[in-house]
Write an enzyme that holds these catalytic residues in place. Sequence first.
Site, PDB file in Angstrom:
ATOM      1  N   ASN A  90       0.798  -1.219   0.000  1.00 28.81           N
ATOM      2  CA  ASN A  90       0.000   0.000   0.000  1.00 28.81           C
ATOM      3  C   ASN A  90       0.831   1.269   0.000  1.00 28.81           C
ATOM      4  O   ASN A  90       0.385   2.301  -0.499  1.00 28.81           O
ATOM      5  CB  ASN A  90      -0.916   0.011   1.237  1.00 28.81           C
ATOM      6  CG  ASN A  90      -1.555   1.366   1.450  1.00 28.81           C
ATOM      7  OD1 ASN A  90      -2.406   1.805   0.678  1.00 28.81           O
ATOM      8  ND2 ASN A  90      -1.142   2.059   2.510  1.00 28.81           N
ATOM      9  N   TYR A 153       3.639  10.361 -11.010  1.00 31.12           N
ATOM     10  CA  TYR A 153       2.757   9.478 -10.244  1.00 31.12           C
ATOM     11  C   TYR A 153       1.965   8.573 -11.182  1.00 31.12           C
ATOM     12  O   TYR A 153       1.859   7.354 -10.950  1.00 31.12           O
ATOM     13  CB  TYR A 153       1.811  10.305  -9.377  1.00 31.12           C
ATOM     14  CG  TYR A 153       0.844   9.455  -8.574  1.00 31.12           C
ATOM     15  CD1 TYR A 153       1.256   8.830  -7.400  1.00 31.12           C
ATOM     16  CD2 TYR A 153      -0.479   9.276  -8.984  1.00 31.12           C
ATOM     17  CE1 TYR A 153       0.381   8.052  -6.665  1.00 31.12           C
ATOM     18  CE2 TYR A 153      -1.354   8.505  -8.253  1.00 31.12           C
ATOM     19  CZ  TYR A 153      -0.922   7.898  -7.096  1.00 31.12           C
ATOM     20  OH  TYR A 153      -1.796   7.114  -6.368  1.00 31.12           O
ATOM     21  N   SER A 156       4.134   5.836 -12.378  1.00 27.51           N
ATOM     22  CA  SER A 156       4.409   4.807 -11.367  1.00 27.51           C
ATOM     23  C   SER A 156       3.244   3.848 -11.214  1.00 27.51           C
ATOM     24  O   SER A 156       3.436   2.643 -11.004  1.00 27.51           O
ATOM     25  CB  SER A 156       4.741   5.471 -10.023  1.00 27.51           C
ATOM     26  OG  SER A 156       3.599   5.949  -9.352  1.00 27.51           O
TER      27      SER A 156
END
Length: 258
Positions: A90, A153, A156
Amino acid sequence: MDFINKVVLITGASSGIGAACAVLFARASAKLAIVGRNIDNLKKVAENCETESGHAPLLISADITIEDDVEKIVKETIDCHGKIDVLVNNVGISIIAGIRDGVQPLDKIMETNIRGAYMLTHRVIPYLEATKGNIVNVSSVLSTKAMSTMTPYCMSKAAMDMFTKCLAMELADKGVRVNSVNPGPVRTNFFTRAGLNSEHNDALMTNFAAMLPLKMVCESEDVAEMIIYLASDKARCVTGSCMLIDCGTKIGKVETII
């Protein structure tokens, strides 16, 4: 769903989705190892978990970008619980940045969101093979929906989706399932950690809710419920899936508002 005698390792458990996961898994009787960098926040999460289950989770203060810390996470979990049944990858960061901001935001995000998860997963796989366990990765709707103010982001999370699919193929013959959850906007401190102030973050959530087809944003608990389902035997036929939980972000006309 219950996780009696199941050991669940959760990274990024000191807040947001990770903290909500810890509480839900505790409620389902799992034995927990929760990882984070903020030990004070981890202790608060641990108290909530103990309230739910009557048992205190193992707390591990660690940074998954540091290889020695990754080894520490696995060693302490095995020393305490003897096995690992579920890994929840997470932990993740974001920076509000685009290509004009240079390569540093990309390096920092990839180091945590991909390299860290890759290193930890590599070390946990032998234990998951032994238990025929499973992995749930936390990805994002932005893995497939472009947002120019969050280019590194988005990249990724696209990588996280492919990591999920490749791992699912690689580990299927050992009975290990691998899936991801792909949230849309979630009411957490995600954007404040990315650089927004609290007032801007609250306004952002309100604006997102107004634009999304369901006219709301997810709460951490909503995403945690999806994670616990994927980690359970009820999802025994599910692997290699990237499960959207986005209040319609993917199908709606959400503009870049950051």
